[in-house]
Design a protein around this motif. Structure first.
Motif, PDB file in Angstrom:
ATOM      1  N   GLY A   9      -3.901   2.376  -2.155  1.00 28.23           N
ATOM      2  CA  GLY A   9      -3.257   1.082  -1.932  1.00 28.23           C
ATOM      3  C   GLY A   9      -4.205  -0.064  -1.702  1.00 28.23           C
ATOM      4  N   ARG A  33       0.742   4.080  -2.967  1.00 32.56           N
ATOM      5  CA  ARG A  33       0.438   5.480  -2.637  1.00 32.56           C
ATOM      6  C   ARG A  33       1.524   6.409  -3.159  1.00 32.56           C
ATOM      7  N   ALA A  93       0.834  -1.209   0.000  1.00 33.67           N
ATOM      8  CA  ALA A  93       0.000   0.000   0.000  1.00 33.67           C
ATOM      9  C   ALA A  93       0.864   1.253   0.000  1.00 33.67           C
TER      10      ALA A  93
END
Length: 290
Positions: free
Chosen positions: A75, A39, A35
């Protein structure tokens, strides 16, 4: 693992994607696609910039040609993305991963069929829409048994204290709100409040519809985990399905989004598939350091 990762940037009506090919390249996606990394890549100032990351994989099912996974800019992995599906189809065809014109794809939201047209557009069999609250999932108010459902919005975002919404699953969850003036409606504020409303335990995509004619609507969508995007394919499907089911719209329906237009066809039969047709474009190829 190599020290750089190759990718392709694509867009469908301005809804943009980072596409990673795990068929041609030796990639183990689970440790790779964290994630935090997604991002960082999605950041439009310090990264590549995109609404979703699309992963092309080989399916283990004999009746499917590929597996298709979708990750939002925050994410989180999600079930389906209509604009991404069209980009997926053009990617696997033009990169020589398949010679099929009708491509069978496994997604977390269920199987879909992507058909390449002669004008470089893609027609997607999105499966049939589902309206049962448990399919969203959605917890309706105890006193209401039929849509549109009342949703109280805490904090009166954008001055709105309540909306009435249809709920539709297109393999991913949608709440569809009818509005009179789409340009003046507080989409960002109300969309954020609906996305995280406690009635939707897995959050929801919030679509705001202005009807122009029985076969023509305008739509803006606040997507779960991405915010408002220029277009949302599943959002367009959900908006038209809700309108046809309520008797407001007819098929085929032209959906005008900020990034362009889609055509949506549905018979109104809950057991029959809904079809979405629209463009998909390549933007550039690149690589990022790992």
């Amino acid at each position: 693992m190599a020290d750089r990762l190759a990718f392709t940037k694509m867009q469908g009506l301005g809804n943009d994607f980072m596409v990673i090919d795990a068929v041609s390249h030796d990639i183990d996606p689970d440790p790779l696609l964290t994630a935090e990394r997604i991002r960082r890549w999605s950041d439009r100032h310090f990264g590549i910039g995109f609404d979703q990351l699309l992963l092309v994989e080989t399916s283990h099912r004999r009746d499917m040609d590929f597996r298709y996974r979708i990750f939002n800019a925050d994410g989180g992995e999600v079930e389906q993305c209509g604009n991404g599906a069209r980009c997926f189809a053009r990617y696997v065809a033009e990169r020589g991963l398949t010679r099929r014109r009708d491509i069978r794809v496994e997604t977390a939201g269920g199987p879909i069929v992507l058909s390449l047209t002669d004008d470089n557009r893609v027609r997607v069999d999105m499966g049939h829409p589902r309206f049962e609250p448990e399919a969203i999932p959605f917890k309706p108010p105890i006193t209401e048994t039929a849509p549109p459902y009342s949703l109280m919005l805490s904090g009166r975002p954008g001055g709105i204290d309540q909306v009435r919404a249809d709920v539709v699953s297109m393999g991913n969850p949608h709440a569809v709100v009818q509005v009179d003036d789409l340009d003046r409606y507080p989409v960002a504020e109300a969309g954020a409040a609906i996305e995280s409303h406690p009635a939707f335990p897995r959050r929801v995509n919030a679509g705001f519809v202005q009807q122009l004619a029985p076969d023509h609507i305008r739509l803006r969508v606040f997507e779960r985990g991405a915010g408002e995007t220029l277009a949302c394919g599943t959002g367009a499907c959900a908006a038209v399905a809700a309108g046809i089911r309520a008797g407001r719209l007819r098929s085929p329906c032209r959906v005008e989004l900020r990034g362009g237009e889609l055509s949506i066809e549905w018979s109104g039969d809950d057991e029959r598939p809904l079809y979405m047709t629209g463009p998909a474009e390549f933007v550039f190829d690149g690589s990022v350091p790992l």
